[in-house]
Scaffold this motif. Structure first.
Motif, short mmCIF file in Angstrom:
data_model
loop_
_atom_site.label_atom_id
_atom_site.label_comp_id
_atom_site.label_asym_id
_atom_site.label_seq_id
_atom_site.Cartn_x
_atom_site.Cartn_y
_atom_site.Cartn_z
N ASN A 1 0.84 -1.19 0.00
CA ASN A 1 0.00 0.00 0.00
C ASN A 1 0.88 1.25 0.00
OD1 ASN A 1 -2.19 1.63 0.04
ND2 ASN A 1 -2.81 1.18 2.15
N LEU A 2 1.62 1.43 -1.10
CA LEU A 2 2.51 2.57 -1.25
C LEU A 2 1.71 3.82 -1.59
CD1 LEU A 2 5.39 1.00 -3.35
CD2 LEU A 2 5.46 1.58 -0.93
N THR A 3 2.25 4.96 -1.18
CA THR A 3 1.68 6.24 -1.60
C THR A 3 2.51 6.75 -2.78
OG1 THR A 3 0.95 6.73 0.64
CG2 THR A 3 1.15 8.59 -0.90
N VAL A 4 1.85 7.03 -3.90
CA VAL A 4 2.55 7.42 -5.12
C VAL A 4 2.00 8.73 -5.65
CG1 VAL A 4 3.11 5.04 -5.75
CG2 VAL A 4 0.98 6.07 -6.57
N GLU A 5 2.81 9.35 -6.53
CA GLU A 5 2.39 10.57 -7.23
C GLU A 5 2.20 10.24 -8.70
OE1 GLU A 5 4.00 15.16 -7.99
OE2 GLU A 5 5.14 13.75 -6.73
N GLU B 1 -5.04 1.71 -11.55
CA GLU B 1 -6.40 1.27 -11.86
C GLU B 1 -7.01 0.63 -10.62
OE1 GLU B 1 -6.46 -1.35 -15.20
OE2 GLU B 1 -6.13 0.25 -16.69
N GLU B 2 -8.12 1.20 -10.14
CA GLU B 2 -8.85 0.67 -8.98
C GLU B 2 -7.93 0.46 -7.78
OE1 GLU B 2 -10.83 -2.82 -10.33
OE2 GLU B 2 -12.19 -1.74 -11.66
N GLY B 3 -7.04 1.45 -7.57
CA GLY B 3 -6.17 1.41 -6.41
C GLY B 3 -4.98 0.50 -6.53
N LYS B 4 -4.70 0.00 -7.70
CA LYS B 4 -3.57 -0.91 -7.88
C LYS B 4 -2.65 -0.40 -8.98
CE LYS B 4 -5.91 -5.13 -6.33
NZ LYS B 4 -6.26 -6.52 -6.67
#
Length: 372
Positions: free
Chosen positions: A31-35, A324-327
């Motif tokens: 569950n990484l936080t990305v830009e 896409e859909e959180g992935k």
């Protein structure tokens, strides 16, 4: 006994800590936080980087020419302003002067011969009248006509000889005229080399140039010669003068190459094409001879583009991650031209899709991510 119990408890606690850390790391990875950034149309430019040398826009080097004789006088000094046609040097050549005098005598002799023959032709009428009284009119006419034909032939030969001598005179006069060397350009006398004048050095006697007008000269490869054209904009920088840049325009791309020797010393040569770049502003701190880096803009067009930081490479293939859909989903892409910040996208994604910027090496296909 108690000691063994405490050891057992310690081992169990250590195992629980390690398991907890691994679970925490796994959860973090999943569950990484990305830009992200959108795939969108941008103006992208193609560039070619070329090293060049700052040079005078016009300059001329005069070397000693021993075939002209000895230099009798230098007619200018360092710092003089000269126009095209201004006399610079005067040679002295005794052999040419002797040839000129001999030619003048030959030319005078040729014209004397022509005048003598013309006088002889004019005298034939009187001779014909005298012969008529002696041998008769018909025989006198035949005798004089034969002489007249011979004299006319002699006159043509003498005239040809005079024309040949005249051509020799023109050639000699041209050589003598070249003994006074004149400037081919408008400019300033930048240097006068006394050692070269004395024949002690094989350097230019005079260096003339426009000291306030600069160009940048360089050579480009066969490949780059297909992309670099006249009128293309150029940005120039120097490693010596930091935090400065200048603008210019490609003003000349040579049609013919110059041959440079291969560094290995064999017969193979690298083909290079000379180019020149004109500076938009001549007020530049650099001096002639300074090395400059030229960033030549070879194309500018609208394309679908993605940030350079979004692209990763796998062998010869390129890919990005979209959300896409959180992935995070891996997508193979085809790329075109590259600018400083963006890369042209030729296939693999649709306009408006979100790509992950600076994806970490730990990011895997299908991993859950959160977008900032």
């Amino acid at each position: 006994m108690k000691k063994k119990i405490w050891i057992s408890i310690g081992v169990v606690v250590l195992i629980l800590v390690l398991v907890g850390v691994n679970v925490f790391r796994t959860m973090g990875k999943e569950n990484l936080t990305v830009e992200t950034a959108k795939v969108e149309e941008r103006e992208i430019t193609g560039n070619v980087m070329v090293p060049g040398t700052l040079s005078l826009s016009q300059e001329d080097f005069l070397y000693l020419e021993p075939e002209n004789g000895e230099i009798s006088e230098v007619l200018v000094k360092e710092g003089d302003q000269v126009e095209k046609g201004t006399p610079l040097l005067q040679y002295e050549n005794e052999q040419l002067q002797l040839e000129k005098e001999q030619n003048a005598l030959s030319l005078e002799s040729a014209y004397l011969r022509i005048n003598q023959i013309k006088d002889q032709i004019d005298a034939l009428d009187d001779k014909e009248k005298d012969l008529e009284d002696q041998v008769g009119e018909k025989e006198a006419e035949e005798t004089v006509e034969a002489e007249r034909n011979q004299l006319n032939t002699d006159l043509k030969v003498a005239d040809l000889e005079a024309r040949q001598v005249q051509l020799q005179k023109e050639t000699i006069d041209e050589k003598i005229g070249q003994l006074e060397v004149k400037s081919k350009i408008v400019g300033t006398v930048l240097s006068v080399d006394e050692d070269a004048l004395a024949g002690r050095a094989q350097t230019p006697i005079l260096h003339i140039g426009k000291a306030d007008e600069f160009v940048v000269k360089a050579t480009i490869s066969e490949y780059d010669s297909l992309k670099i054209k006249e009128e293309q904009p150029v940005t120039l920088k120097s490693d010596v003068i930091l935090d400065k840049e200048w603008k210019g325009t490609v003003s000349k791309v040579s049609l013919l190459p110059v041959q440079t020797e291969n560094l290995m010393g064999n017969e193979d040569t690298a083909v290079q094409y000379p180019i020149e770049v004109t500076l938009d502003n001549q007020d530049i701190e650099a001096k002639p001879g300074f090395k400059l880096i030229m960033d030549i803009e070879t194309e500018k067009r609208k394309v679908q583009a993605i940030p350079v930081e979004a692209v990763k490479q796998d062998g010869e293939d390129y890919f990005v991650f979209i959300v896409e859909e959180g992935k995070a989903i891996r997508k193979d892409v085809k790329l075109g031209a590259t600018s400083d910040e963006f890369m042209e996208l030729t296939s693999g994604l649709e306009n408006g899709q979100e790509v992950i910027i600076n994806p970490p090496d730990s990011l895997q296909n299908g991993m859950e991510v959160s977008v900032k």
